[in-house]
Scaffold this active site. Structure first.
Site, PDB file in Angstrom:
ATOM      1  N   ASP A  68      12.145   3.157  -5.557  1.00 36.89           N
ATOM      2  CA  ASP A  68      12.238   4.580  -5.903  1.00 36.89           C
ATOM      3  C   ASP A  68      11.387   5.410  -4.942  1.00 36.89           C
ATOM      4  O   ASP A  68      11.368   6.643  -5.005  1.00 36.89           O
ATOM      5  CB  ASP A  68      11.913   4.849  -7.382  1.00 36.89           C
ATOM      6  CG  ASP A  68      10.515   4.424  -7.779  1.00 36.89           C
ATOM      7  OD1 ASP A  68       9.772   3.920  -6.920  1.00 36.89           O
ATOM      8  OD2 ASP A  68      10.164   4.586  -8.965  1.00 36.89           O
TER       9      ASP A  68
ATOM     10  N   LYS B 247      13.268  -4.063 -11.004  1.00 36.44           N
ATOM     11  CA  LYS B 247      11.793  -3.960 -11.028  1.00 36.44           C
ATOM     12  C   LYS B 247      11.378  -2.841 -11.973  1.00 36.44           C
ATOM     13  O   LYS B 247      11.965  -1.757 -11.954  1.00 36.44           O
ATOM     14  CB  LYS B 247      11.255  -3.701  -9.619  1.00 36.44           C
ATOM     15  CG  LYS B 247       9.733  -3.519  -9.578  1.00 36.44           C
ATOM     16  CD  LYS B 247       9.166  -3.638  -8.195  1.00 36.44           C
ATOM     17  CE  LYS B 247       9.255  -2.385  -7.342  1.00 36.44           C
ATOM     18  NZ  LYS B 247       8.575  -1.199  -7.921  1.00 36.44           N
TER      19      LYS B 247
ATOM     20  N   GLU C 131       7.794  -0.822 -13.696  1.00 37.07           N
ATOM     21  CA  GLU C 131       6.360  -0.568 -13.518  1.00 37.07           C
ATOM     22  C   GLU C 131       5.661  -0.535 -14.867  1.00 37.07           C
ATOM     23  O   GLU C 131       6.049   0.254 -15.739  1.00 37.07           O
ATOM     24  CB  GLU C 131       6.142   0.792 -12.823  1.00 37.07           C
ATOM     25  CG  GLU C 131       6.649   0.834 -11.410  1.00 37.07           C
ATOM     26  CD  GLU C 131       6.331   2.166 -10.714  1.00 37.07           C
ATOM     27  OE1 GLU C 131       5.591   2.999 -11.283  1.00 37.07           O
ATOM     28  OE2 GLU C 131       6.838   2.357  -9.600  1.00 37.07           O
TER      29      GLU C 131
ATOM     30  N   GLU D  20       0.212  -3.510  -6.308  1.00 41.18           N
ATOM     31  CA  GLU D  20       0.032  -2.425  -5.327  1.00 41.18           C
ATOM     32  C   GLU D  20      -1.381  -1.845  -5.396  1.00 41.18           C
ATOM     33  O   GLU D  20      -1.867  -1.479  -6.491  1.00 41.18           O
ATOM     34  CB  GLU D  20       1.072  -1.320  -5.609  1.00 41.18           C
ATOM     35  CG  GLU D  20       0.956  -0.133  -4.662  1.00 41.18           C
ATOM     36  CD  GLU D  20       2.184   0.775  -4.653  1.00 41.18           C
ATOM     37  OE1 GLU D  20       3.215   0.442  -5.273  1.00 41.18           O
ATOM     38  OE2 GLU D  20       2.102   1.828  -4.001  1.00 41.18           O
TER      39      GLU D  20
HETATM   40  O1  KIV Z   1       9.388   2.140  -4.555  1.00 34.34           O
HETATM   41  C1  KIV Z   1       8.972   1.322  -3.724  1.00 34.34           C
HETATM   42  O2  KIV Z   1       9.307   1.335  -2.548  1.00 34.34           O
HETATM   43  C2  KIV Z   1       8.047   0.290  -4.207  1.00 34.34           C
HETATM   44  C3  KIV Z   1       7.318  -0.516  -3.180  1.00 34.34           C
HETATM   45  C4  KIV Z   1       6.313   0.303  -2.498  1.00 34.34           C
HETATM   46  C5  KIV Z   1       6.743  -1.754  -3.744  1.00 34.34           C
HETATM   47  O3  KIV Z   1       7.870   0.141  -5.387  1.00 34.34           O
END
Ligand code: KIV
Length: 264
Positions: free
Chosen positions: A45, A112, A114, A181
């Protein structure tokens, strides 16, 4: 050429082979990265910032990620493709299932999310419904307004314990990969050693099981600024293919990141 799968990534961790990952948003770059043997491509994102020019990832929608996931999947033969679930697209379990189904139908092999403990039942529900999940802890950009900015996380003992606990809980809930991160490198090392699943770091030092960078940062073409944890591989090589292969080689040989790129 063998397609990378969740099992290949687990085997790479077991054999201490580093995993090299990049973000990608379109078929042409995805194909170029794939031809250089990148292991993982993430439709992040981060596209809100690097493609749309916004100052956070919060404006990104599930339709935008699905569109870019389809573009990237069309360019890839070997790499493992992960799609980010954007802000508020997994606020409850039903919504998470609907969002994940759009991204898997668009060509993702994993989604993914968060966050920590609040996501455990969502994660196990997704896994039970055959959606592989990647966790994301540390600096979670979708929480920028709660965190008070894009700041290194896990510096106090209390925060570090909480992150380790959250990582173990995510693994127990079924995540098969974890992005960590902007955390101190010693903490990233501890978490990577404690988990059986691969940990992919960004701003997390050299002792994780792999590295990921936003492609625009790796090429030094980001509109805003270059984060401390990133490196411009294009200046030293002069062409994009060599920059990508140099990034992959440096990740695999533990040459990137150097100590100037990590946090204590
Ligand atoms: O959104 C993204 O590009 C990410 C990476 C920085 C891990 O979550």
């Amino acid at each position: 050429m063998k397609k990378i799968t969740v099992s290949s990534l687990l085997k790479m961790k077991a054999e201490r082979q580093k995993i090299a990952a990049l973000t990608a948003y379109d078929a042409s770059f995805a194909k170029l990265f794939d031809e250089q043997n990148i292991d993982v491509l993430l439709i992040g994102d981060s596209l809100g910032m690097v493609l749309k020019g916004e100052d956070s990832t919060l404006g990104v929608t599930i339709a935008e990620i699905a569109y870019h996931t389809q573009c990237v999947s069309n360019g890839v033969e070997r790499a493992f493709v992960i799609a980010d679930m954007p802000f508020m697209s997994y606020a409850n379990e039903q919504q998470a299932y609907e969002s994940a189904s759009q991204l898997m139908r668009a060509g993702a092999s994993m989604v993914k999310v968060e966050g920590g403990e609040w996501l455990l039942s969502t994660i196990s529900g997704l896994v039970e419904r055959s959606v592989p999940v990647c966790g994301h802890l540390g600096l979670t950009p979708q929480s920028v307004n709660v965190l008070g900015g894009f700041k290194v996380q896990g510096r106090s003992d209390e925060q570090a314990d909480a992150l380790l606990k959250a990582a173990l809980a995510l693994q127990a809930a079924g995540v098969q990969l974890l992005v960590l991160e902007c955390v101190p490198s010693s903490l990233a090392k501890q978490i990577s050693a404690a988990l059986q699943i691969p940990v992919i770091g960004i701003g997390a030092g050299v002792d994780t099981d792999g590295q990921i960078l936003v492609m625009h940062d790796m090429l030094g073409i980001s509109a805003n600024y270059m984060p401390k944890f990133s490196k411009n591989f294009l200046t030293q090589t002069g062409d994009i293919r060599s920059a990508v292969s140099s990034y992959i080689e440096d990740v695999k040989s533990n040459t990137f990141p150097g100590s100037e790129h990590w946090f204590n």
